[in-house]
Write a protein that holds these residues in place. Structure first.
Motif, mmCIF file in Angstrom:
data_model
loop_
_atom_site.group_PDB
_atom_site.id
_atom_site.type_symbol
_atom_site.label_atom_id
_atom_site.label_comp_id
_atom_site.label_asym_id
_atom_site.label_seq_id
_atom_site.Cartn_x
_atom_site.Cartn_y
_atom_site.Cartn_z
ATOM 1 N N GLY A 15 0.835 -1.205 0.000
ATOM 2 C CA GLY A 15 0.000 0.000 0.000
ATOM 3 C C GLY A 15 0.862 1.244 0.000
ATOM 4 N N PRO A 16 0.232 2.417 -0.153
ATOM 5 C CA PRO A 16 0.999 3.664 -0.192
ATOM 6 C C PRO A 16 1.524 4.007 1.203
ATOM 7 N N GLY A 17 2.829 4.367 1.291
ATOM 8 C CA GLY A 17 3.404 4.592 2.613
ATOM 9 C C GLY A 17 4.032 5.953 2.824
ATOM 10 N N MET A 18 4.619 6.544 1.769
ATOM 11 C CA MET A 18 5.293 7.838 1.936
ATOM 12 C C MET A 18 4.611 8.859 1.037
ATOM 13 N N HIS A 19 4.134 9.949 1.628
ATOM 14 C CA HIS A 19 3.386 10.934 0.843
ATOM 15 C C HIS A 19 4.090 12.280 0.733
ATOM 16 N N THR A 20 5.219 12.438 1.441
ATOM 17 C CA THR A 20 5.971 13.695 1.395
ATOM 18 C C THR A 20 7.418 13.373 1.083
ATOM 19 N N ILE A 21 8.000 14.072 0.116
ATOM 20 C CA ILE A 21 9.419 13.906 -0.199
ATOM 21 C C ILE A 21 10.025 15.299 -0.258
ATOM 22 N N GLY A 22 10.960 15.575 0.634
ATOM 23 C CA GLY A 22 11.522 16.927 0.717
ATOM 24 C C GLY A 22 10.394 17.904 0.985
ATOM 25 N N ALA A 480 -1.665 -9.726 17.357
ATOM 26 C CA ALA A 480 -0.245 -9.438 17.550
ATOM 27 C C ALA A 480 -0.086 -7.931 17.435
ATOM 28 N N THR A 481 0.253 -7.289 18.545
ATOM 29 C CA THR A 481 0.386 -5.829 18.551
ATOM 30 C C THR A 481 1.773 -5.440 18.065
ATOM 31 N N VAL A 482 1.821 -4.419 17.225
ATOM 32 C CA VAL A 482 3.091 -4.002 16.627
ATOM 33 C C VAL A 482 3.434 -2.615 17.126
ATOM 34 N N ASP A 483 4.632 -2.473 17.681
ATOM 35 C CA ASP A 483 4.975 -1.198 18.267
ATOM 36 C C ASP A 483 5.630 -0.248 17.269
ATOM 37 N N VAL A 484 5.035 -0.100 16.105
ATOM 38 C CA VAL A 484 5.541 0.871 15.122
ATOM 39 C C VAL A 484 4.332 1.540 14.500
ATOM 40 N N GLU A 485 4.587 2.606 13.722
ATOM 41 C CA GLU A 485 3.481 3.234 13.008
ATOM 42 C C GLU A 485 3.170 2.356 11.798
ATOM 43 N N MET A 486 1.951 1.895 11.676
ATOM 44 C CA MET A 486 1.616 1.010 10.558
ATOM 45 C C MET A 486 0.725 1.794 9.592
ATOM 46 N N HIS A 487 0.952 1.618 8.295
ATOM 47 C CA HIS A 487 0.149 2.367 7.316
ATOM 48 C C HIS A 487 -1.107 1.583 6.949
ATOM 49 N N LEU A 488 -2.126 2.310 6.527
ATOM 50 C CA LEU A 488 -3.319 1.665 5.964
ATOM 51 C C LEU A 488 -2.882 1.096 4.622
ATOM 52 N N ASP A 489 -3.087 -0.192 4.402
ATOM 53 C CA ASP A 489 -2.627 -0.758 3.139
ATOM 54 C C ASP A 489 -3.810 -1.064 2.219
ATOM 55 N N LEU A 490 -3.533 -1.666 1.057
ATOM 56 C CA LEU A 490 -4.591 -1.934 0.088
ATOM 57 C C LEU A 490 -4.888 -3.420 -0.028
ATOM 58 N N HIS A 491 -3.951 -4.175 -0.611
ATOM 59 C CA HIS A 491 -4.202 -5.594 -0.859
ATOM 60 C C HIS A 491 -2.968 -6.416 -0.516
ATOM 61 N N GLY A 492 -3.145 -7.730 -0.513
ATOM 62 C CA GLY A 492 -2.000 -8.592 -0.261
ATOM 63 C C GLY A 492 -2.404 -10.043 -0.322
ATOM 64 N N MET A 493 -1.497 -10.916 0.142
ATOM 65 C CA MET A 493 -1.794 -12.350 0.095
ATOM 66 C C MET A 493 -1.103 -13.075 1.239
ATOM 67 N N PHE A 494 -1.635 -14.249 1.556
ATOM 68 C CA PHE A 494 -0.979 -15.110 2.535
ATOM 69 C C PHE A 494 -0.185 -16.147 1.754
ATOM 70 N N ILE A 495 1.093 -16.306 2.116
ATOM 71 C CA ILE A 495 1.944 -17.287 1.441
ATOM 72 C C ILE A 495 2.259 -18.400 2.437
ATOM 73 N N PRO A 496 1.695 -19.593 2.230
ATOM 74 C CA PRO A 496 1.979 -20.697 3.142
ATOM 75 C C PRO A 496 3.469 -21.031 3.123
ATOM 76 N N GLU A 497 3.943 -21.544 4.254
ATOM 77 C CA GLU A 497 5.376 -21.826 4.394
ATOM 78 C C GLU A 497 5.928 -22.664 3.233
ATOM 79 N N LYS A 498 5.132 -23.643 2.764
ATOM 80 C CA LYS A 498 5.618 -24.531 1.699
ATOM 81 C C LYS A 498 5.876 -23.792 0.379
ATOM 82 N N ASP A 499 5.244 -22.608 0.191
ATOM 83 C CA ASP A 499 5.438 -21.848 -1.058
ATOM 84 C C ASP A 499 6.601 -20.857 -0.977
#
Length: 505
Positions: A15-22, A480-499
């Motif tokens: 998903g989109p993560g950085m919206h400001t550059i310089g 599972a709580t994550v102690d960082v700033e997390m961005h709103l994302d769009l799409h993704g997939m789960f990849i089983p260990e065997k893949d």
């Protein structure tokens, strides 16, 4: 909580993560530089990591410390200090633009490899374990497309089916369906599977200079479903956007007086069904699922009556009063269309040709075309996912985010398409992302498994988390709580260990 012991693998999101550059800012949320993040499940524990996609776009922007590569909602301009000649030259070279490789929408699997994708002709290979950015692939080297969707389909043999638009190729604008095999023959090991890409068929655009925008398409066992909607790209405007100083998004327009046309391509013959099927004007981003039943194609989509969704995400609107001030003028509506491929050719004009028990209708018109009227399944859900083992087959459940009148999701839901029952998970100040269903290894039923979603808190002081729900009951199994700033994302997939290739980190 406790995670099921069988849940081993990586949930990979984009998903989109950085919206400001310089000193420069993107205009639109969907333009931000791609940020990949992953949750690795290993023996009941969860590990988190995130990394910006190191696209050429990212590298150029970061090096220049400003936005130098145009995105859909943000037009970038060359350095004003350059002399007038180079400026005139760069105007010319933008006519058919060199698109960005900021692949921020989804993740695609081809064989053993994974790619970050967006809607341009570029995709970027990534390492799903380290999130490292690898080579860039240009679809247009293998098939004549300028744009392609980020929602491909996979068949049981692992082939990828996708669609792209070929803009003004030899004076014809067309939609191209193509297939990528999962692997290459032994003797060609060094070649990529894209070299074996084949065009399944092409559908001419109804308008040479105004092709339809589309974000996804549908498949059944024997057919591919493409919806040509009156939400269209103006090619002439697009070619002159740079000179006029406007972004490409302003070249998209919704023609509410037009019809929406349905195209059905037979996978075996590679020919389009000749009957003309249509419905009223609508804007559609996501197909849910489709299947065949007794000579009919049944397909479910999420549609809008206007294009206000895209406009909601201009960053100037995403301020602190966002939830109060931003109201969609059209609510997402899940619609089911039932299209009779086999019907009585002598049926009377005005008669309903649907013979399945359904509230959806297909009415024969004077000119032989068929007007389709949908059944409304429910309202207010988006980012739909299903148990992909049921893709193209008759199914019961859709997992989605509930959005109502504001474009930000506040609940995760499970909707039973047959009974119309809805289960939901919600908590105050929580914005869940697209839910992903992971089947349990010994699944007997469609909803045997878990649903994974990343949850961002609207209060920045509160930590985001990954939520794991039992897909049957929709009860929380753990988070599972994550102690960082997390961005709103769009799409993704789960990849089983065997893949996952065993890559040593």
């Amino acid at each position: 909580g406790q995670l099921p012991t069988w849940l081993q693998g990586v949930l990979l999101r984009n998903g989109p993560g950085m919206h400001t550059i310089g000193d420069t800012k993107y205009n639109h949320w969907f333009d931000g530089l791609a940020l990949l993040h992953s949750f690795t499940f290993k023996n009941g524990e969860v590990y988190y990591r995130s990394k910006y996609l190191r696209s050429d776009t990212y590298n150029c922007n970061v090096e220049a410390n400003r936005i130098v590569v145009s995105e859909f909602g943000t037009m970038a301009y060359p350095d004003p200090c350059k002399n007038i000649f180079s400026k005139a030259f760069s105007y010319l070279s933008h006519t058919i633009p060199e698109f960005t490789d900021n692949c921020l929408i989804n993740i695609m699997k081809t064989g053993d490899d994974f790619y970050a994708t967006s809607e341009t002709n570029f995709i970027r290979k990534i390492n799903p374990q380290t999130l490292e950015t690898l080579e860039k692939v240009d679809y247009s080297k293998y098939v004549a497309v300028n744009v392609a969707t980020s929602h491909p389909h996979y068949d049981s043999a692992g082939n990828i089916l996708n669609m792209g638009t070929s803009i003004v190729d030899k004076g014809k604008t067309k939609y191209i369906l193509f297939k990528i095999p999962p692997s290459v023959p032994e003797k060609e090991k060094k070649k990529s599977c894209f070299k074996h890409l084949e065009v399944v068929c092409s559908i001419p655009s109804r308008s040479l200079l105004h092709p339809s925008y589309y974000h996804s398409f549908g498949v059944t066992e024997n057919y591919i479903i493409f919806v040509e909607q009156p939400f269209k790209l103006d090619i002439v405007k697009m070619a002159t956007a740079y000179m006029r100083g406007v972004n490409w998004a302003s070249c998209l327009a919704y023609h509410k007086e037009d019809k929406t046309w349905f195209h059905f391509v037979d996978k075996k013959t590679k020919k389009e069904v000749s009957t003309k099927f249509y419905t009223d004007a609508m804007v559609l981003f996501h197909h849910i699922n489709a299947y065949e039943e007794d000579g009919h194609i049944v397909f479910d989509i999420i549609a809008y009556t206007d294009n206000s969704l895209y406009d909601m995400f201009y960053l100037k609107k995403l301020n602190k009063d966002f939830e109060e001030n931003n109201k969609l003028t059209s609510i997402p509506t899940s619609k089911r269309f039932v299209v009779p491929l086999q019907y009585d050719k002598d049926a009377e004009v005005g008669s309903n040709l649907v013979t399945l028990p359904s509230a959806a209708m297909a009415v024969k018109e004077k000119d032989g075309s068929i007007y389709c009227q949908p059944e409304i399944l429910c309202e207010g859900i988006e980012l739909p996912r299903i148990n992909y083992d049921y893709n193209g087959k008759k199914y019961k459940y859709v997992f989605a985010a509930e959005v109502q009148w504001s474009p930000v999701p506040t609940k995760t839901v499970k909707f039973n398409i047959q009974t119309k029952e809805m289960l939901q998970w919600r908590e105050d100040h929580c914005w869940p992302s697209e839910p992903i269903f992971v089947p349990s290894p010994d699944a007997r039923e469609e909803d045997d498994g878990v649903v994974l979603t990343c949850v961002v808190k609207s209060d920045p002081k509160e930590a985001p988390f990954l939520l794991v729900l039992d897909a049957k009951t929709f009860k929380e199994l753990g988070r599972a709580t994550v102690d960082v700033e997390m961005h709103l994302d769009l799409h993704g997939m789960f990849i089983p260990e065997k893949d996952l290739k065993t890559q040593t980190e």
